[in-house]
Motif scaffolding. Structure first.
Motif, short mmCIF file in Angstrom:
data_model
loop_
_atom_site.label_atom_id
_atom_site.label_comp_id
_atom_site.label_asym_id
_atom_site.label_seq_id
_atom_site.Cartn_x
_atom_site.Cartn_y
_atom_site.Cartn_z
N GLY A 97 6.36 16.39 -3.48
CA GLY A 97 6.69 16.02 -2.11
C GLY A 97 6.30 14.62 -1.75
N HIS A 98 6.59 13.66 -2.64
CA HIS A 98 6.30 12.26 -2.38
C HIS A 98 7.60 11.56 -1.98
CE1 HIS A 98 2.55 12.37 -5.23
NE2 HIS A 98 2.47 13.20 -4.23
N HIS A 99 7.53 10.79 -0.89
CA HIS A 99 8.72 10.14 -0.35
C HIS A 99 8.43 8.67 -0.05
CE1 HIS A 99 10.14 14.30 0.85
NE2 HIS A 99 8.83 14.47 0.92
N ALA A 100 9.47 7.86 -0.12
CA ALA A 100 9.39 6.47 0.32
C ALA A 100 10.69 6.14 1.02
CB ALA A 100 9.16 5.52 -0.85
N GLY A 101 10.63 5.27 2.01
CA GLY A 101 11.85 4.98 2.73
C GLY A 101 11.79 3.73 3.58
N TYR A 102 12.94 3.41 4.13
CA TYR A 102 13.10 2.31 5.08
C TYR A 102 13.70 2.84 6.37
CZ TYR A 102 12.03 -1.79 2.18
OH TYR A 102 11.40 -2.75 1.45
N TYR A 103 13.16 2.36 7.48
CA TYR A 103 13.74 2.69 8.79
C TYR A 103 14.19 1.39 9.44
CZ TYR A 103 14.03 4.07 13.69
OH TYR A 103 14.48 4.29 14.97
N ALA A 110 17.19 -7.22 12.92
CA ALA A 110 17.50 -6.79 11.55
C ALA A 110 16.24 -6.34 10.82
CB ALA A 110 18.17 -7.93 10.79
N ALA A 111 15.28 -5.71 11.51
CA ALA A 111 14.00 -5.37 10.89
C ALA A 111 14.05 -3.99 10.25
CB ALA A 111 12.88 -5.42 11.92
N ARG A 112 13.50 -3.90 9.04
CA ARG A 112 13.39 -2.63 8.33
C ARG A 112 11.92 -2.36 8.02
NH1 ARG A 112 18.43 -4.67 6.46
NH2 ARG A 112 20.08 -3.09 6.33
N MET A 113 11.45 -1.17 8.40
CA MET A 113 10.06 -0.78 8.24
C MET A 113 9.93 0.15 7.04
SD MET A 113 7.61 1.21 11.00
CE MET A 113 7.43 -0.22 12.07
N PHE A 114 9.05 -0.22 6.10
CA PHE A 114 8.85 0.56 4.88
C PHE A 114 7.68 1.53 5.06
CE2 PHE A 114 6.77 1.27 0.78
CZ PHE A 114 7.84 1.75 0.03
N GLY A 182 3.74 -6.08 3.92
CA GLY A 182 4.03 -5.26 2.75
C GLY A 182 5.47 -5.40 2.29
N PHE A 183 6.19 -4.27 2.27
CA PHE A 183 7.61 -4.27 1.91
C PHE A 183 8.52 -4.25 3.13
CE2 PHE A 183 6.53 -2.35 -2.44
CZ PHE A 183 6.88 -3.50 -3.13
#
Length: 497
Positions: A97-103, A110-114, A182-183
């Protein structure tokens, strides 16, 4: 314990990861990455940010991630994938149950939060916890690998399960924020946040999208945690969530409490505590203190002006109050001001550079949905952008949260200078709320872990203060067993004097 070298990870990742959907919102086709040292503030704090980066042995190649001509931005979209850094342990992606993503932040150009999300190793009905690192501008991935994540990153770049990771008691989120940390990235410099309104709104929007993506967790208890400059972020986010719940905005978030570790929350009371703490620890003499204390009235006056006038007066307050801290360091020498038991040997206080190496590995980045983007461990640009926010008092909304039954824990490692336990204790005790007299008269007791005293605990109603023994700025790193027990007791409503 199962460890996995970076070479083995490369093999494991190729077996256990799938690609993001082929849609415009999921493409991460980065072009030019620019090093923007924005002129958002004066150049005064450069020495402070250089010290921050040097003390952690973090030398990012980029000051912030600003991407030119990044296509396909869809405000409000969330793209997530499952992954496993520890697939060789015999567990599947689904099991872990490990997840990574961008919002994609809706209130941005145009900001994406990792973010990383790790489901509980114990029970999926455990609370949802969000962890926010400070800086401002330091990635929460540093905490993930060195403090309270599911695994530790060893010197040979192997990963080992952490027996005291907070995912043993919670479903935990690690978020790279504000934008540029970070990312997390943007293609428009105006998305770099400068105050807590922007920070808290972004995080609230993210939480709404996260619980929409994971509705099975939306009914779980929710707790906000973090350390250092997150002493600003945490109360701001707690207030934003509580107000959103009251106004029936979006998905109700089951906020139960917030915890600040070695935080900066009320600078007006915390900065004058520096010299008292430094004398008590033998870092300076009483004569030194008398001289440095002459700087305190100017600091206090400038901080009051910041609360009233904002803007440049806050930068002036930062300069005035930082002179207290700088004066102590000029006498104390090359101490590790995050843990005064230690010295900074050469340029090192802590060495977190392995996390930078690991996260910049091409295969690792592909596994978590990051492509041609360099990991910015601590962003100087984000740090500078938040300077007018630094001296703001974020205690102001806390009393109403406590009066509504939202629990607050303030904990502090006793060996930290920069956000020391004494300054934190002073603002917590001075805070005016309905239970202030009860808290002030409460008896301090020992916080006991496995039969041994691990700290001094004061509690009354929804408020708890814990001084943690034998720990510096990063309590979960220095005292992992005590930190996990603290979290369990507090979330369970059992951390009481």
């Amino acid at each position: 314990m199962t460890s996995l070298s970076l070479i083995k990870i490369s093999f494991a990742l190729s077996l256990f990861f799938f690609l993001l959907p082929s849609s415009s919102s999921s493409r991460l086709s980065f072009t030019t990455i620019k090093n923007h040292d924005q002129s958002l503030t004066t150049s005064y704090p450069q020495s402070q940010t250089e010290r921050l980066l040097r003390s952690f042995n973090l030398f990012p190649e980029d000051l912030v991630n600003i991407i030119d001509n990044e296509p396909g931005f869809t405000p409000g979209s969330l793209v997530e994938k499952k992954f496993s850094f520890l697939a060789a342990s015999g567990s599947s992606v689904e099991d872990l149950g490990h997840h990574a993503g961008y919002y994609s932040l809706p209130h941005s150009k145009a900001a994406r939060m990792f973010y990383f999300f790790f489901e509980s190793r114990a029970n999926k009905d455990d609370p949802v916890v969000i962890w926010l690192s400070g800086g401002p501008g330091c990635s929460s991935s540093i905490a993930l690998f060195y403090e309270n994540g599911p695994f530790k990153l060893a010197n040979n770049l192997s990963l080992v399960w952490d027996d005291y990771g907070w995912d043993k008691a919670s479903n935990i989120l690690f978020v790279d924020q504000p934008t540029g940390t970070g990312f997390s990235y943007t293609s428009d410099e105006s998305d770099i946040r400068t105050n807590e309104e922007g920070v808290s709104n972004d995080l609230y929007d993210f939480l709404q999208a996260f619980f929409k993506e994971h509705p099975q967790f939306s009914k779980n208890d929710f707790f906000i945690t973090g350390e250092s400059y997150a002493g600003h972020y945490i109360p701001a986010l707690a207030s934003r969530v509580h107000k959103g719940n009251k106004a029936k905005e979006g998905i109700p978030i089951n906020l139960k409490g917030f915890a600040i570790g070695n935080g900066l929350t009320n600078p007006e009371l915390q900065y004058p505590a520096f010299t008292d703490y430094a004398v008590d620890k033998g870092l300076i003499t009483k004569e030194d203190q008398d001289k440095i204390n002459k700087l305190i009235p100017n600091c206090e006056q400038a901080t009051k002006s910041c609360q009233t006038n904002g803007g440049n007066s806050c930068l002036q307050a930062y300069k005035a109050c930082q002179s207290i801290f700088e004066s102590i360091l000029s006498i104390a020498g090359d101490i590790n001001y995050y843990d005064v038991r230690k010295k900074c040997e050469g340029s090192l206080c802590y060495d977190f550079s392995n996390a930078v190496t690991f996260l910049n590995d091409r295969t690792v980045k592909a596994a978590i949905g990051v492509k041609n983007l360099k990991f910015v461990s601590c962003s100087r640009t984000v740090y500078n952008a938040m300077l007018n926010d630094w001296m703001k008092n974020l205690e102001v909304d806390i009393p109403s949260l406590l009066d509504d039954g939202i629990r607050m824990l303030v904990y502090a490692g006793e060996e930290d200078l920069i956000c020391n336990w004494l300054g934190n204790s002073r603002w917590v005790h001075a805070m005016k709320w309905s239970g202030q007299k009860g808290f002030e008269s409460a008896t301090s007791v020992k916080f006991v872990v496995d039969g041994a005293a691990a700290g001094d605990l004061t509690s009354h109603g929804p408020l708890s203060f814990l001084k943690v023994y034998k720990a510096g700025h990063m309590v979960p790193m220095d005292q992992p067993k005590a930190a996990l027990q603290m979290l369990k007791n507090w979330m369970g409503g059992e951390l009481a004097a």
